[in-house]
Scaffold this active site. Structure first.
Site, short mmCIF file in Angstrom:
data_model
loop_
_atom_site.label_atom_id
_atom_site.label_comp_id
_atom_site.label_asym_id
_atom_site.label_seq_id
_atom_site.Cartn_x
_atom_site.Cartn_y
_atom_site.Cartn_z
CG HIS A 151 -1.65 -1.39 1.38
ND1 HIS A 151 -2.32 -1.53 2.53
CD2 HIS A 151 -2.26 -2.16 0.63
CE1 HIS A 151 -2.93 -2.88 2.28
NE2 HIS A 151 -2.77 -3.10 1.19
CG ASP B 204 -4.92 2.36 1.11
OD1 ASP B 204 -5.85 2.43 1.74
OD2 ASP B 204 -3.73 2.39 1.49
CD GLN C 100 9.68 -8.22 -5.61
OE1 GLN C 100 9.90 -9.05 -4.71
NE2 GLN C 100 8.78 -8.06 -6.21
N1 UDP Z 1 9.22 -6.64 -1.94
C1 UDP Z 1 10.55 -6.32 -1.76
N2 UDP Z 1 11.21 -7.05 -1.43
C2 UDP Z 1 10.82 -8.53 -0.93
C3 UDP Z 1 9.47 -8.71 -0.85
C4 UDP Z 1 8.63 -7.70 -1.55
O1 UDP Z 1 10.91 -5.20 -2.33
O2 UDP Z 1 11.50 -9.36 -0.67
C5 UDP Z 1 8.30 -5.35 -2.35
C6 UDP Z 1 7.92 -5.65 -3.75
O3 UDP Z 1 8.97 -4.89 -4.73
C7 UDP Z 1 6.65 -4.81 -3.97
C8 UDP Z 1 5.98 -4.76 -2.52
O4 UDP Z 1 7.16 -5.09 -1.61
O5 UDP Z 1 6.92 -3.48 -4.21
C9 UDP Z 1 4.95 -5.97 -2.44
O6 UDP Z 1 3.83 -5.69 -2.89
P1 UDP Z 1 3.03 -6.55 -3.64
O7 UDP Z 1 1.68 -5.73 -4.22
O8 UDP Z 1 3.70 -7.40 -4.65
O9 UDP Z 1 2.38 -7.72 -2.73
P2 UDP Z 1 2.07 -7.48 -1.20
O10 UDP Z 1 3.25 -7.60 -0.51
O11 UDP Z 1 1.31 -6.24 -0.95
O12 UDP Z 1 1.29 -8.88 -1.10
#
Ligand code: UDP
Length: 481
Positions: A20, A117, A357
């Site tokens: 978010h 959001d 990531q």
């Molecule tokens: N992310 C990251 N490293 C990790 C796991 C996630 O940087 O090890 C970041 C990813 O790049 C993304 C966010 O966390 O920007 C996760 O958002 P997403 O919508 O994919 O999924 P959620 O975690 O909200 O289920």
């Protein structure tokens, strides 16, 4: 003396959770870069997630937008520990409303719009009180928005549990949704989160417009359904526009930590598009058995890998949502198959808890992503031309997986949902090999080709004059008045 004009000011509010906060900051930056707005992000934070702290620290240092942290109010007396994430988020945001109101009413220059959001929908009336515009930013796709806003109608139409329906759920102008693919809060209509979800669905339509993180070419038909005269817009008597402004994804963060630096050095040494990246987002967790099968599957696939590992859980698949990045790395090894670490030495890397990531997906050595299909991760993959193995776990991810694998051809997926049945090692190995074949120059790989086309399409949408650029300009124009 030259007259100084105050910039147009937008205030954006985000609920806790990396999925978010990250997109809200990205949207804020776009208003600044593309339209010279002032943007202030009010980030309500969990304060229990190390990764969240890191992201905020980097955003708090002077940058394009101004970030104000609002610590989560204490809600221990208002929820049960076992209540779902959505219930927690809704209650947190309800309790945070006075803080949002106070900052909003004192903000200078006077804001012209509030962007929230969906979990912050109860703040929309604050904008009315101040006589300014309010928009909702759903950092997901148009089909997800369609299911959300149409849910109050489904609630009237359908008796019993959605998951027990024999036929897919019909949404005017959109693909139907398989009962097993509905959002988490729809899985059990007797759970308190379902009522919160319905309030949220109705709340979104009280805004002056909804922004979605998708683009025209990716979801043309669904977006059409929302337009004036579109079937969904008609069915809901919708008065507000939906703007496709994506894909808005962040840039890689600079990170000089030794873990990230040695990871990037290792990736530099690997052949182009040969490494599969494995990560289940900010909240995703696997069971003990599933974690072992995944390890075996990666080994059997004979592909190089980078795996963001968390100690397993037998509880909810989103168990890490409020504590992302806080795991101890040494915890994990004991859950892996015996000898796994020594057999895969040099072939694969394990990163405990949380990885950079974007830096990984952008690296030319990465050729596939085993992902929980969170929409942020999905867009980060597509914009880097990386095909996915869809492994949905929670929230709207089952729908995302269906969209990616069955409608758009951008991912492969297991035959049965990973939340229903453990995905076996052979199937895992097969899927990984499908996105990273033995010799890519000899194999025609339709998923990869399709992803590359969409990567280009995304770039076009965002560039000046592209569909998403134009849509965001329309939002900006409406805010400027
Ligand atoms: N992310 C990251 N490293 C990790 C796991 C996630 O940087 O090890 C970041 C990813 O790049 C993304 C966010 O966390 O920007 C996760 O958002 P997403 O919508 O994919 O999924 P959620 O975690 O909200 O289920």
């Amino acid at each position: 003396m030259m007259e100084q004009h105050n910039p147009t000011h937008v205030v954006l509010v985000s609920s806790p959770g990396l999925g978010h906060i990250i997109p809200m900051i990205e949207l804020a930056k776009r208003f600044v870069l593309q339209h010279n707005f002032k943007a202030t992000v009010l980030a309500v934070t969990s304060q229990t997630s190390t990764a969240e702290k890191q992201i905020l620290n980097s955003a708090l240092t002077p940058s394009l937008c101004h970030v104000i942290e609002i610590p989560s109010p204490d809600i221990t007396d208002l929820v049960q520990p076992n209540d779902a994430v959505l219930t927690h988020l809704s209650v947190i945001m309800r309790q945070a409303k006075p803080a949002v109101k106070s900052i909003l009413s004192k903000a200078t220059p006077r804001p012209s719009a509030l962007i929230v959001d969906p979990f912050c929908h109860e703040s929309i009336p604050l904008a009315r009180e101040l006589n300014i515009l309010s928009h909702v930013y759903l950092a997901s796709h148009a089909w997800a928005l369609a299911l959300i806003v149409y849910s109050p109608v489904l609630d009237q139409q359908i008796e019993g549990q959605y998951v027990d329906q024999k036929e897919p759920l019909k949404i005017p102008g959109c693909n139907p949704v398989r009962p097993e693919d509905v959002f988490d809060p729809m899985l059990d209509r007797n759970d308190s989160q379902y009522q919160e979800y319905l309030k949220l669905a109705k709340g979104i339509l009280q805004s002056d417009g909804v922004l979605v993180n998708t683009w025209e070419e990716l979801q043309h038909e669904t977006l059409e359904a929302f337009r004036e005269g579109g079937l969904l817009s008609e069915a809901l008597s919708m008065k507000i526009p939906v703007y496709a402004v994506g894909p808005l994804v962040r840039e890689p963060e600079s990170d000089t930590s030794s873990v990230t630096q040695s990871l990037l050095t290792w990736l530099d040494e690997q052949p182009s598009e040969s490494v599969v990246y494995v990560s289940f987002g900010s909240g995703g967790m696997l069971s003990c058995e599933q974690m072992r099968e995944l390890a075996w599957g990666l080994e059997l696939s004979e592909r190089r890998f980078v795996w963001v590992v968390r100690a397993p859980t037998e509880n909810a698949a989103d168990a890490a949502f409020f504590t992302t990045g806080s795991d101890a790395g040494d915890e994990v090894a004991k859950y892996l198959p015996e000898g796994f670490l020594s057999r895969t030495r040099g072939l694969g890397l394990l990163v405990p808890g949380w990885a950079q990531q974007m830096s990984i997906l952008r690296h030319g050595s990465v050729g596939g992503f085993v992902s929980h299909c969170g929409w942020g991760s999905t867009l980060e993959s597509l914009t880097n031309g990386v095909p996915l193995v869809a492994w949905p776990l929670y929230a709207e991810q089952r729908m995302n997986a269906t969209l990616l694998a069955e409608e758009l051809g951008l991912a492969v997926r297991p035959k049965v949902l990973p939340t229903k049945k453990v995905v076996g090692r052979e199937e895992i190995a097969r899927m990984v090999r499908e996105v990273i074949p033995d010799d890519q120059s000899l194999t025609s790989n339709s998923v990869r080709e399709r992803v590359k086309e969409m990567q280009q399409s995304a770039l076009n949408a965002l560039s000046e004059g592209g569909s998403s650029y134009v849509e965001l300009s329309a939002v900006a124009k409406s805010i400027e008045g």
